[in-house]
Design an enzyme around this catalytic site. Sequence first.
Site, mmCIF file in Angstrom:
data_model
loop_
_atom_site.group_PDB
_atom_site.id
_atom_site.type_symbol
_atom_site.label_atom_id
_atom_site.label_comp_id
_atom_site.label_asym_id
_atom_site.label_seq_id
_atom_site.Cartn_x
_atom_site.Cartn_y
_atom_site.Cartn_z
ATOM 1 N N ASP A 108 -59.122 11.741 35.270
ATOM 2 C CA ASP A 108 -60.037 10.601 35.158
ATOM 3 C C ASP A 108 -61.110 10.770 36.239
ATOM 4 O O ASP A 108 -61.194 11.827 36.900
ATOM 5 C CB ASP A 108 -59.286 9.266 35.256
ATOM 6 C CG ASP A 108 -58.781 8.951 36.654
ATOM 7 O OD1 ASP A 108 -58.897 9.823 37.553
ATOM 8 O OD2 ASP A 108 -58.285 7.834 36.876
ATOM 9 N N CYS A 139 -55.412 12.200 38.667
ATOM 10 C CA CYS A 139 -56.094 10.909 38.800
ATOM 11 C C CYS A 139 -56.076 10.554 40.282
ATOM 12 O O CYS A 139 -55.772 11.417 41.113
ATOM 13 C CB CYS A 139 -55.478 9.833 37.901
ATOM 14 S SG CYS A 139 -53.821 9.287 38.314
ATOM 15 N N THR A 177 -54.110 8.670 42.192
ATOM 16 C CA THR A 177 -52.777 8.824 42.780
ATOM 17 C C THR A 177 -51.941 9.894 42.097
ATOM 18 O O THR A 177 -50.931 10.331 42.649
ATOM 19 C CB THR A 177 -51.995 7.501 42.637
ATOM 20 O OG1 THR A 177 -51.920 7.193 41.235
ATOM 21 C CG2 THR A 177 -52.668 6.366 43.385
ATOM 22 N N HIS A 215 -36.139 23.966 38.510
ATOM 23 C CA HIS A 215 -35.063 23.078 38.052
ATOM 24 C C HIS A 215 -35.409 22.312 36.776
ATOM 25 O O HIS A 215 -34.533 22.102 35.939
ATOM 26 C CB HIS A 215 -34.730 22.040 39.137
ATOM 27 C CG HIS A 215 -34.102 22.643 40.360
ATOM 28 N ND1 HIS A 215 -33.348 21.904 41.240
ATOM 29 C CD2 HIS A 215 -34.135 23.895 40.866
ATOM 30 C CE1 HIS A 215 -32.931 22.689 42.233
ATOM 31 N NE2 HIS A 215 -33.410 23.901 42.034
ATOM 32 N N HIS A 261 -29.392 23.775 34.663
ATOM 33 C CA HIS A 261 -30.714 23.161 34.524
ATOM 34 C C HIS A 261 -31.105 23.018 33.050
ATOM 35 O O HIS A 261 -31.711 22.022 32.649
ATOM 36 C CB HIS A 261 -31.759 23.956 35.306
ATOM 37 C CG HIS A 261 -31.522 23.916 36.786
ATOM 38 N ND1 HIS A 261 -31.299 22.745 37.459
ATOM 39 C CD2 HIS A 261 -31.441 24.900 37.712
ATOM 40 C CE1 HIS A 261 -31.108 22.992 38.739
ATOM 41 N NE2 HIS A 261 -31.179 24.303 38.923
HETATM 42 C C1 RB5 Z 1 -58.581 4.683 39.178
HETATM 43 O O1 RB5 Z 1 -59.202 3.811 40.050
HETATM 44 C C2 RB5 Z 1 -57.117 4.836 39.527
HETATM 45 O O2 RB5 Z 1 -56.436 3.663 39.203
HETATM 46 C C3 RB5 Z 1 -56.510 6.025 38.831
HETATM 47 O O3 RB5 Z 1 -57.212 7.172 39.170
HETATM 48 C C4 RB5 Z 1 -55.063 6.317 39.151
HETATM 49 O O4 RB5 Z 1 -54.835 6.357 40.520
HETATM 50 C C5 RB5 Z 1 -54.066 5.522 38.415
HETATM 51 O O5 RB5 Z 1 -52.840 5.732 38.520
#
Ligand code: RB5
Length: 143
Positions: free
Chosen positions: A7, A64, A66, A97, A133
Amino acid sequence: MIAVGSDHGGFELKKAVCRHLDSRGLKYKDFGTYTDESCDYPDFGKAVAKAVASGEYESGIIICGTGIGISITANKVPGIRAALCGDCFSAEATRLHNDANILALGARVVGEGLALKIVDTFLDTPFSNDERHIRRIKKIEEL
Ligand code: RB5
């Protein structure tokens, strides 16, 4: 062939990952996003996961902010084992694994240098093929 997607939160790191794959001579397809405009991570997690699940792509890299939302999304697609990794130990272990077929990264969590090392570790580590595994992965697939 590697499927890549992010994203807007992962857009800059995805560009760095693509440059790195180019430098290693590894082939990939970028499933977007193609700008830093705000967008929805499920769209790109789903596109990469479907591409890998189809068998057309051996593995995927999704990013993304996180790494959490996009990995949750990818793991909804049958046959996908997406692993969110913030260190090389986890990247190696999830290949050995879990036979993870998608690496998820959090661009707001790991720096570019570490992220590229994680990418290399993930791509260069084969599945162990250990019986225990294989048994455990089958149990995931039976869910
Ligand atoms: C976008 O702001 C953020 O929410 C997205 O990149 C991600 O971290 C969502 O899990």
